[in-house]
Design an enzyme around this catalytic site. Structure first.
Site, PDB file in Angstrom:
ATOM      1  N   LYS A  44      23.967  49.721   7.985  1.00 34.15           N
ATOM      2  CA  LYS A  44      22.533  49.379   7.593  1.00 34.15           C
ATOM      3  C   LYS A  44      22.549  49.788   6.443  1.00 34.15           C
ATOM      4  O   LYS A  44      22.882  50.706   5.883  1.00 34.15           O
ATOM      5  CB  LYS A  44      21.607  50.069   8.742  1.00 34.15           C
TER       6      LYS A  44
HETATM    7  P1  NAD Z   1       9.319  42.269  10.258  1.00 35.89           P
HETATM    8  O1  NAD Z   1       9.273  42.692   8.821  1.00 35.89           O
HETATM    9  O2  NAD Z   1       9.522  40.703  10.320  1.00 35.89           O
HETATM   10  O3  NAD Z   1       8.072  42.659  10.837  1.00 35.89           O
HETATM   11  C1  NAD Z   1       8.081  43.961  11.051  1.00 35.89           C
HETATM   12  C2  NAD Z   1       6.485  44.063  11.893  1.00 35.89           C
HETATM   13  O4  NAD Z   1       6.290  45.331  12.236  1.00 35.89           O
HETATM   14  C3  NAD Z   1       5.219  43.472  10.874  1.00 35.89           C
HETATM   15  O5  NAD Z   1       4.337  42.867  11.905  1.00 35.89           O
HETATM   16  C4  NAD Z   1       4.621  44.909  10.460  1.00 35.89           C
HETATM   17  O6  NAD Z   1       3.062  44.616  10.332  1.00 35.89           O
HETATM   18  C5  NAD Z   1       4.786  45.784  11.609  1.00 35.89           C
HETATM   19  N1  NAD Z   1       4.914  47.368  11.572  1.00 35.89           N
HETATM   20  C6  NAD Z   1       5.461  47.825  10.375  1.00 35.89           C
HETATM   21  N2  NAD Z   1       4.723  49.121  10.502  1.00 35.89           N
HETATM   22  C7  NAD Z   1       4.010  49.328  11.578  1.00 35.89           C
HETATM   23  C8  NAD Z   1       3.368  50.127  12.067  1.00 35.89           C
HETATM   24  N3  NAD Z   1       3.483  51.572  11.578  1.00 35.89           N
HETATM   25  N4  NAD Z   1       2.557  49.991  13.195  1.00 35.89           N
HETATM   26  C9  NAD Z   1       2.659  48.903  13.770  1.00 35.89           C
HETATM   27  N5  NAD Z   1       3.348  47.869  13.115  1.00 35.89           N
HETATM   28  C10 NAD Z   1       3.637  47.966  12.267  1.00 35.89           C
HETATM   29  O7  NAD Z   1      10.546  43.066  10.911  1.00 35.89           O
HETATM   30  P2  NAD Z   1      11.467  42.363  11.970  1.00 35.89           P
HETATM   31  O8  NAD Z   1      12.817  41.682  11.518  1.00 35.89           O
HETATM   32  O9  NAD Z   1      10.608  41.736  12.984  1.00 35.89           O
HETATM   33  O10 NAD Z   1      11.926  43.607  12.615  1.00 35.89           O
HETATM   34  C11 NAD Z   1      11.161  44.588  13.618  1.00 35.89           C
HETATM   35  C12 NAD Z   1      11.852  45.424  14.382  1.00 35.89           C
HETATM   36  O11 NAD Z   1      13.053  44.864  15.074  1.00 35.89           O
HETATM   37  C13 NAD Z   1      12.652  46.678  13.586  1.00 35.89           C
HETATM   38  O12 NAD Z   1      12.711  47.794  14.198  1.00 35.89           O
HETATM   39  C14 NAD Z   1      14.196  46.055  13.431  1.00 35.89           C
HETATM   40  O13 NAD Z   1      15.172  47.071  12.915  1.00 35.89           O
HETATM   41  C15 NAD Z   1      14.140  45.429  14.467  1.00 35.89           C
HETATM   42  N6  NAD Z   1      15.330  44.399  14.756  1.00 35.89           N
HETATM   43  C16 NAD Z   1      15.131  43.140  14.056  1.00 35.89           C
HETATM   44  C17 NAD Z   1      16.298  42.321  13.905  1.00 35.89           C
HETATM   45  C18 NAD Z   1      16.031  41.032  13.194  1.00 35.89           C
HETATM   46  O14 NAD Z   1      16.776  40.094  13.663  1.00 35.89           O
HETATM   47  N7  NAD Z   1      15.284  40.776  12.545  1.00 35.89           N
HETATM   48  C19 NAD Z   1      17.415  42.302  14.967  1.00 35.89           C
HETATM   49  C20 NAD Z   1      17.303  43.811  15.873  1.00 35.89           C
HETATM   50  C21 NAD Z   1      16.368  44.343  15.772  1.00 35.89           C
END
Ligand code: NAD
Length: 505
Positions: A172
């Site tokens: 990561k």
């Molecule tokens: P993203 O950047 O597309 O979206 C993140 C979201 O979280 C946004 O809506 C943002 O406003 C919100 N957010 C940020 N800080 C916040 C807070 N303090 N309180 C409430 N909401 C908050 O990111 P993503 O790719 O959707 O990833 C989201 C989660 O899923 C992360 O933990 C990431 O590690 C995990 N994840 C993502 C993937 C992927 O394929 N993108 C895969 C596995 C896990």
């Protein structure tokens, strides 16, 4: 608090519990309880001049400042922090009056010109383990990242790739920056420098980044270009990053894969309990890639999304939110600079504190880690927490959920759909193939549902072989919680590599 544990220490609590339970080989334990490599470096870029809004108290001082007419339509680029980047083309055909560094833009107000210049950002790549395959893990652009956080998230990837049974390890990384406060061009330059510095450490058989918080397919395209440009056999190298646009070697189904995996897990959970997802009430935290796609897919199954919280607001509708309309508000509207649910008129605004207390059946945390603390867990009125985010539940939060009888589908299986389809993308890149969305989703469903089945069987101490899965090699002769069971599965698969391959000296 002097004794507060770090995110990495907290995330390793489950590791220690599972390692003790299965009596993990002591040398294997030492090999995998710390990352292989922790890279910390700096990237620099030249930032552009900005227009910074002046407070109303300054209005009087510049009351007679004539308006400036900037005719080039794309001369001013709005940023998420309220500033504008002033592109040089702003001067073309413009009629501008600047007084003591201040100018007036009709309809927008008074601005002070802030000089750009070189800036430095801290960057990271933690490569946790590669015994099962090349390092694999997302790139996060966010203001709160740290080495400690990336160690926890990189280790999670090692567990997750083992659980999904794909031949990758864990990594990561990312940059400490608020990506919404920088222009598209600045973010491109930053990404180019990041790859420039990391080039010797990445590769389709070495370390394969993907999108995470604050990054997306466009950033992956820039990373791929920077890595492959000028290489004689550049098309062999397309698999150096995943999460690419389908038009440039991405996979069908990758965009929604993480949300889809969350939903496959929820479907299995519901099937076991004969619980109807049609009409089920759902809370979603985070409406980015994972949260929005999980919400869309759940709504497609007839569930009602009753509240959504993100970094800038919360919306609530007892009758159920119109998810396509919310997606349009957040992701289809260029004026919504921080891509937030705030300002959505189809539902009522509520506070984040009230969000946690909304009565529902399911909660999908899909934002950042550490959100479900003991206090929050006490307030929840749901039956299931399906962890779309990485590490959303603190160890204390976990204990409260268990004591209150609230089920958890742990992150390492729940959100493994993203990395699984990343593996499909990488395979298609190696083979120069193109799979249909139906093929991708069929394979994804099998992987997620069968491994979730193995985890449920380990937890219930129910060794068995079905058409879909075989949990007999992994049962440990006693019951345990689902999170520990998932770690048992990961550790047994990782340990097998060390034990069968041995250690080079
Ligand atoms: P993203 O950047 O597309 O979206 C993140 C979201 O979280 C946004 O809506 C943002 O406003 C919100 N957010 C940020 N800080 C916040 C807070 N303090 N309180 C409430 N909401 C908050 O990111 P993503 O790719 O959707 O990833 C989201 C989660 O899923 C992360 O933990 C990431 O590690 C995990 N994840 C993502 C993937 C992927 O394929 N993108 C895969 C596995 C896990």
């Amino acid at each position: 608090m002097a004794n507060r544990k770090t995110a990495f220490q907290e995330s390793m609590e489950t590791f220690d519990r599972a390692a003790d339970l299965i009596r993990l080989h002591p040398r294997v334990r030492l090999e995998i309880e710390e990352p292989d490599f922790e890279h910390i470096f700096y990237v620099t870029i030249d930032t552009r001049d900005r227009l910074v809004p002046l407070g109303p108290e300054e209005d009087a001082r510049f009351g007679d400042l004539p308006p400036s007419d900037v005719r080039a339509a794309d001369a001013l680029e709005p940023l998420g922090d309220g500033k504008f980047v002033l592109h040089r083309r702003a001067l073309l055909e413009a009629d501008i009056t600047i007084r003591r560094g201040v100018l007036r833009i009709p309809g927008k107000g008074l601005f002070r010109i802030e000089r750009g210049g070189p800036r430095k950002f801290k960057a990271y790549r933690v490569q946790h383990n590669q015994v099962r395959g090349p390092y694999k893990g997302g790139i996060r652009y966010h203001q709160d990242v740290s080495l400690d956080l990336f160690k926890a998230l990189a280790a999670d990837m090692t567990w997750k790739t083992a659980i999904a049974e794909i031949p990758f390890g864990g990594a990561k990384g990312g940059i400490r920056i608020d990506p919404f406060a920088y222009s598209k061009e600045e973010m491109e330059h930053l990404t180019l420098r990041y790859v420039y510095k990391l080039k010797n450490l990445m590769g389709p058989f070495l370390d394969i980044p993907a999108p995470d918080v604050g990054t997306h397919g466009e950033i992956m395209a820039i990373m791929m270009r920077q890595y492959t440009d000028g290489e004689r056999e550049k098309h062999r190298l397309r698999g150096v990053v995943t999460g690419k646009d389908v038009r440039i070697g991405g996979s069908e189904g990758r965009l929604k894969a993480t949300g889809q995996g969350v939903v496959y897990c929820i479907e299995e959970w519901a099937r076991e309990r004969a619980f109807a997802l049609k009409g089920a009430r759902v809370l979603v935290q985070g409406f980015g890639n994972v949260g929005a796609s999980a919400a869309e897919l759940l709504a497609g199954l007839g569930a009602k999304i009753v509240a959504v919280n993100d970094a800038h607001g919360t919306v609530h509708s007892d009758a159920g939110i119109d998810v396509p309309a919310l997606v349009q508000h957040v992701h289809g509207n260029p004026a919504n600079l921080r891509r937030t649910v705030a300002g959505f008129t189809g539902a009522a605004a509520i506070s984040k504190a009230d969000f946690w207390g909304v009565e529902a059946d399911l909660l999908v945390p899909a934002a950042l880690g550490g959100e479900l603390t003991a206090d929050v867990a006490e307030r929840l009125r749901v039956r299931l927490v399906a962890e779309g985010a990485n590490g959303p539940t603190t160890p204390e939060g976990d204990r409260v959920l268990a004591a209150r009888g609230i089920d958890v589908i742990p992150d390492v299986i729940c959100n493994a759909g993203g990395v699984t389809v990343s593996y499909f993308e990488w395979l298609q890149n190696q083979r120069l193939e193109r799979w249909s969305e139906a093929e991708v989703n069929g394979r994804l469903a099998r992987i997620i549902k069968s491994n979730y089945g193995v985890i449920r069987d380990i937890a219930a101490d129910r060794p068995r072989k079905t058409d879909l899965h075989d949990s007999r090699p992994f049962a440990i002769g006693r019951t345990t919680d689902v999170r520990t069971a998932a770690m048992v599965l990961a550790l047994k698969r990782i340990e097998a590599h060390y034990l069968l391959e041995g250690f080079s000296q």
